[in-house]
Design a protein around this motif. Structure first.
Motif, PDB file in Angstrom:
ATOM      1  N   PRO A  15     -26.636  28.864  40.081  1.00 26.37           N
ATOM      2  CA  PRO A  15     -26.263  28.517  41.451  1.00 26.37           C
ATOM      3  C   PRO A  15     -25.243  29.492  42.014  1.00 26.37           C
ATOM      4  O   PRO A  15     -24.318  29.934  41.337  1.00 26.37           O
ATOM      5  CB  PRO A  15     -25.664  27.109  41.304  1.00 26.37           C
ATOM      6  CG  PRO A  15     -26.285  26.568  40.073  1.00 26.37           C
ATOM      7  CD  PRO A  15     -26.469  27.739  39.162  1.00 26.37           C
ATOM      8  N   SER A  17     -23.527  30.964  46.085  1.00 28.72           N
ATOM      9  CA  SER A  17     -23.354  30.595  47.478  1.00 28.72           C
ATOM     10  C   SER A  17     -24.278  31.404  48.347  1.00 28.72           C
ATOM     11  O   SER A  17     -24.671  32.507  47.992  1.00 28.72           O
ATOM     12  CB  SER A  17     -21.902  30.835  47.900  1.00 28.72           C
ATOM     13  OG  SER A  17     -21.575  32.200  47.725  1.00 28.72           O
ATOM     14  N   GLU A  18     -24.651  30.853  49.484  1.00 29.03           N
ATOM     15  CA  GLU A  18     -25.524  31.546  50.423  1.00 29.03           C
ATOM     16  C   GLU A  18     -24.868  31.495  51.786  1.00 29.03           C
ATOM     17  O   GLU A  18     -24.430  30.437  52.239  1.00 29.03           O
ATOM     18  CB  GLU A  18     -26.889  30.846  50.468  1.00 29.03           C
ATOM     19  CG  GLU A  18     -27.853  31.523  51.416  1.00 29.03           C
ATOM     20  CD  GLU A  18     -29.177  30.775  51.455  1.00 29.03           C
ATOM     21  OE1 GLU A  18     -30.115  31.310  52.051  1.00 29.03           O
ATOM     22  OE2 GLU A  18     -29.242  29.670  50.929  1.00 29.03           O
ATOM     23  N   ARG A  30     -26.704  25.196  58.682  1.00 34.48           N
ATOM     24  CA  ARG A  30     -26.530  25.038  57.240  1.00 34.48           C
ATOM     25  C   ARG A  30     -27.891  25.120  56.554  1.00 34.48           C
ATOM     26  O   ARG A  30     -28.843  24.476  56.972  1.00 34.48           O
ATOM     27  CB  ARG A  30     -25.864  23.698  56.923  1.00 34.48           C
ATOM     28  CG  ARG A  30     -24.488  23.539  57.532  1.00 34.48           C
ATOM     29  CD  ARG A  30     -23.895  22.203  57.140  1.00 34.48           C
ATOM     30  NE  ARG A  30     -23.575  22.165  55.717  1.00 34.48           N
ATOM     31  CZ  ARG A  30     -22.431  22.587  55.215  1.00 34.48           C
ATOM     32  NH1 ARG A  30     -21.506  23.104  56.006  1.00 34.48           N
ATOM     33  NH2 ARG A  30     -22.193  22.519  53.928  1.00 34.48           N
ATOM     34  N   ARG A  31     -27.939  25.906  55.502  1.00 33.56           N
ATOM     35  CA  ARG A  31     -29.173  25.994  54.724  1.00 33.56           C
ATOM     36  C   ARG A  31     -29.268  24.794  53.783  1.00 33.56           C
ATOM     37  O   ARG A  31     -28.245  24.243  53.367  1.00 33.56           O
ATOM     38  CB  ARG A  31     -29.204  27.295  53.924  1.00 33.56           C
ATOM     39  CG  ARG A  31     -29.460  28.518  54.794  1.00 33.56           C
ATOM     40  CD  ARG A  31     -29.658  29.752  53.926  1.00 33.56           C
ATOM     41  NE  ARG A  31     -30.092  30.872  54.758  1.00 33.56           N
ATOM     42  CZ  ARG A  31     -29.275  31.684  55.402  1.00 33.56           C
ATOM     43  NH1 ARG A  31     -27.977  31.481  55.320  1.00 33.56           N
ATOM     44  NH2 ARG A  31     -29.740  32.676  56.140  1.00 33.56           N
ATOM     45  N   PRO A  32     -30.489  24.408  53.406  1.00 27.47           N
ATOM     46  CA  PRO A  32     -30.628  23.263  52.490  1.00 27.47           C
ATOM     47  C   PRO A  32     -29.899  23.523  51.181  1.00 27.47           C
ATOM     48  O   PRO A  32     -29.933  24.639  50.650  1.00 27.47           O
ATOM     49  CB  PRO A  32     -32.150  23.188  52.269  1.00 27.47           C
ATOM     50  CG  PRO A  32     -32.751  23.886  53.443  1.00 27.47           C
ATOM     51  CD  PRO A  32     -31.786  24.954  53.829  1.00 27.47           C
ATOM     52  N   LYS A  33     -29.241  22.498  50.673  1.00 26.86           N
ATOM     53  CA  LYS A  33     -28.511  22.644  49.419  1.00 26.86           C
ATOM     54  C   LYS A  33     -29.450  22.888  48.251  1.00 26.86           C
ATOM     55  O   LYS A  33     -29.047  23.444  47.231  1.00 26.86           O
ATOM     56  CB  LYS A  33     -27.664  21.397  49.159  1.00 26.86           C
ATOM     57  CG  LYS A  33     -26.507  21.226  50.138  1.00 26.86           C
ATOM     58  CD  LYS A  33     -25.686  19.996  49.779  1.00 26.86           C
ATOM     59  CE  LYS A  33     -24.502  19.844  50.739  1.00 26.86           C
ATOM     60  NZ  LYS A  33     -23.688  18.650  50.420  1.00 26.86           N
ATOM     61  N   ASN A  34     -30.704  22.440  48.378  1.00 27.45           N
ATOM     62  CA  ASN A  34     -31.638  22.585  47.273  1.00 27.45           C
ATOM     63  C   ASN A  34     -32.572  23.773  47.455  1.00 27.45           C
ATOM     64  O   ASN A  34     -33.674  23.798  46.906  1.00 27.45           O
ATOM     65  CB  ASN A  34     -32.465  21.310  47.121  1.00 27.45           C
ATOM     66  CG  ASN A  34     -33.364  21.045  48.321  1.00 27.45           C
ATOM     67  OD1 ASN A  34     -33.122  21.568  49.413  1.00 27.45           O
ATOM     68  ND2 ASN A  34     -34.399  20.249  48.120  1.00 27.45           N
ATOM     69  N   ARG A  35     -32.164  24.776  48.245  1.00 29.53           N
ATOM     70  CA  ARG A  35     -33.044  25.923  48.494  1.00 29.53           C
ATOM     71  C   ARG A  35     -33.440  26.617  47.196  1.00 29.53           C
ATOM     72  O   ARG A  35     -34.599  26.982  47.001  1.00 29.53           O
ATOM     73  CB  ARG A  35     -32.348  26.923  49.418  1.00 29.53           C
ATOM     74  CG  ARG A  35     -33.178  28.178  49.693  1.00 29.53           C
ATOM     75  CD  ARG A  35     -34.383  27.864  50.551  1.00 29.53           C
ATOM     76  NE  ARG A  35     -33.988  27.864  51.957  1.00 29.53           N
ATOM     77  CZ  ARG A  35     -34.715  27.317  52.919  1.00 29.53           C
ATOM     78  NH1 ARG A  35     -35.835  26.690  52.616  1.00 29.53           N
ATOM     79  NH2 ARG A  35     -34.313  27.369  54.179  1.00 29.53           N
ATOM     80  N   LYS A  36     -32.497  26.806  46.292  1.00 30.22           N
ATOM     81  CA  LYS A  36     -32.808  27.470  45.020  1.00 30.22           C
ATOM     82  C   LYS A  36     -33.874  26.691  44.252  1.00 30.22           C
ATOM     83  O   LYS A  36     -34.820  27.273  43.701  1.00 30.22           O
ATOM     84  CB  LYS A  36     -31.541  27.618  44.177  1.00 30.22           C
ATOM     85  CG  LYS A  36     -31.757  28.377  42.883  1.00 30.22           C
ATOM     86  CD  LYS A  36     -30.487  28.447  42.061  1.00 30.22           C
ATOM     87  CE  LYS A  36     -29.513  29.442  42.643  1.00 30.22           C
ATOM     88  NZ  LYS A  36     -29.933  30.839  42.418  1.00 30.22           N
ATOM     89  N   HIS A  74     -30.805  34.500  46.182  1.00 28.44           N
ATOM     90  CA  HIS A  74     -30.796  33.466  45.143  1.00 28.44           C
ATOM     91  C   HIS A  74     -31.182  34.020  43.783  1.00 28.44           C
ATOM     92  O   HIS A  74     -30.690  33.555  42.746  1.00 28.44           O
ATOM     93  CB  HIS A  74     -31.768  32.342  45.519  1.00 28.44           C
ATOM     94  CG  HIS A  74     -31.407  31.607  46.771  1.00 28.44           C
ATOM     95  ND1 HIS A  74     -30.427  30.651  46.814  1.00 28.44           N
ATOM     96  CD2 HIS A  74     -31.896  31.713  48.038  1.00 28.44           C
ATOM     97  CE1 HIS A  74     -30.330  30.167  48.053  1.00 28.44           C
ATOM     98  NE2 HIS A  74     -31.213  30.807  48.808  1.00 28.44           N
TER      99      HIS A  74
END
Length: 430
Positions: A15, A17-18, A30-36, A74
């Motif tokens: 994990p 940061s993005e 805000r990008r989705p927290k689960n993007r990775k 990522h």
């Protein structure tokens, strides 16, 4: 070969940061927290269905709805993505098993709960669940060894729940049953036969208990003396090329293998290979078609010799096991390299393979869709249990694999003292 594959690749898969995205209309977004995790899931599915090499990073990014450069925020490279997806799948499977395990339960309900938990997870990731099984050869040794530790813990966790059923059994037998159960569950990732979720979970539980109840022949003792070499080599260069191609494809993968290497293994130069096969894809197609034809011939021979439908099913299992132990690379090559065939060849080969499965399934009693699941689970036993015993083709080992396959195909009558847990009633959607 892809560079930067081990520690640096793993670091890029952890994990991070993005930066927040911005739009002219709404400002920072805000990008989705689960993007990775989204990227990893899409990549795992693509790698499982089409193989590691043919899939491009831009394709994965497009399916997620981001750009290629955004994906690289990522994951450092495609190899880092392969490592992350393989490790994520292994860890989540182990987590599912541990979450379902309750050592305070009696052995039967404890095992049933674990099988159910693992099956539910596998059904959820069915399209990507075969990633490590067929694509692990592209992992560097350090990454493969680290992920193998997770699978070893999974086997040990399940084995600990099986052991109370057989307190006096050889640990080798417990581990074999554990491998066979996990193989039966994982077999659903290798085909697309449809069944409602509830029926499929109940069928998986039933098959696993057939494995857990079956009687295993004694394991062979340690090997003493030099191994006995049987059989003579063929002199046909075409046959030698087919054999060596399967071995090299299985060891290195289709894209890593070269015509020069295959030719050298058969004792000829690359230009001579083209006298027999127009291309590497043509060589792959010929090898897989030859195997499918041999399976069809074995099916016909078993039918001709059999005294009953059940006897025919067992005879086919015996022939299939012997063929696979003689050339253990063939199943990984079939499942992993199939997407590298031209579409027309895929269609032809899939038709032959489907007919072989249907011929086998038709010999089993009960629902024919469930019978096809049993056949696929029996095929998986040869690959997975065979690998655990290093494809040692001694008669005792073939008999042990045969006993598990027979249980998967035909079932094992439940003893009064050890009944099969009642399947839950209800309906569900696949």
């Amino acid at each position: 070969m892809v560079a930067d594959r081990s520690e640096a690749a793993l670091a890029s898969a952890r994990p991070d940061s993005e930066p927040a995205a911005t739009t002219a209309e709404s400002g920072p977004r805000r990008r989705p927290k689960n993007r990775k995790a989204q990227i990893a899931r899409v990549a795992a599915r693509a790698f499982s269905e089409r193989g590691y090499h043919p899939v491009g990073v831009d394709e994965i990014a497009a399916e997620v709805g981001i750009s290629g450069p955004a994906l690289y925020r990522h994951f450092r490279n495609k190899y880092a993505l392969l490592v992350a997806t393989a490790e994520m799948g292994a860890q989540q499977l182990l987590d599912a098993a541990k979450a379902a395990d309750n050592p305070e339960l009696e052995p039967e309900p404890r095992l049933t709960a674990m099988i159910r938990g693992i099956a539910e997870y596998t059904i959820d990731v069915r399209r990507e669940g075969g990633l490590y099984r067929w694509e692990r050869r592209y992992l560097e040794r350090a990454d493969r060894d680290r992920i193998r530790v997770i699978y070893t813990e999974l086997h040990d966790t399940l084995a600990a729940a099986i052991e109370p059923l057989y307190p006096d059994a050889d640990p080798v037998d417990i581990q074999l049953r554990s491998a066979a159960v996990l193989s039966a569950i994982g077999s659903i990732t290798a085909h697309r036969t449809a069944l409602s979720t509830t029926r499929l979970i109940n069928l998986i539980i039933e098959i696993c208990w057939d494995i857990l109840r079956c009687e295993l022949p004694p394991a062979p003792g340690p090997v003493t003396g030099d191994p006995i070499v049987r059989g003579l080599p063929v002199i046909s260069k075409r046959e030698q090329l087919l054999t060596e191609a399967i071995r090299i494809f299985g060891r290195q993968g289709y894209h890593e293998a070269s015509i020069e290497e295959i030719g050298a293994a058969a004792g000829i130069n690359a230009s001579s290979v083209y006298r027999y096969f127009a291309s590497k894809a043509d060589l792959l197609a010929a090898a897989l078609h030859r195997t499918a034809e041999r399976v069809a011939i074995a099916n016909n021979e078993a039918l001709a010799e059999a005294t009953s439908r059940a006897d025919a099913a067992v005879r086919i299992a015996d022939r299939f096991a012997r063929m696979t132990f003689a050339m253990p690379e063939i199943l990984p090559v079939y499942f992993a390299e199939f997407p590298n065939l031209p579409a027309s060849e895929q269609h032809r080969l899939r038709s032959v393979q489907r007919q072989n499965v249907l011929e086998w399934a038709n010999l089993l009693d009960g629902d024919q869709i469930e019978a096809r699941f049993r056949v696929h689970a029996a095929i998986a036993q040869v690959a997975d249990v065979g690998r655990r015993i290093r494809f040692d083709g001694r008669p005792e080992n073939l008999a042990r694999v045969g006993a598990v396959m027979r249980a998967v195909l035909l079932g094992v009558p439940a003893a009064a003292s050890n009944p099969v847990p009642q399947a839950e009633q209800g309906t569900g959607d696949a």
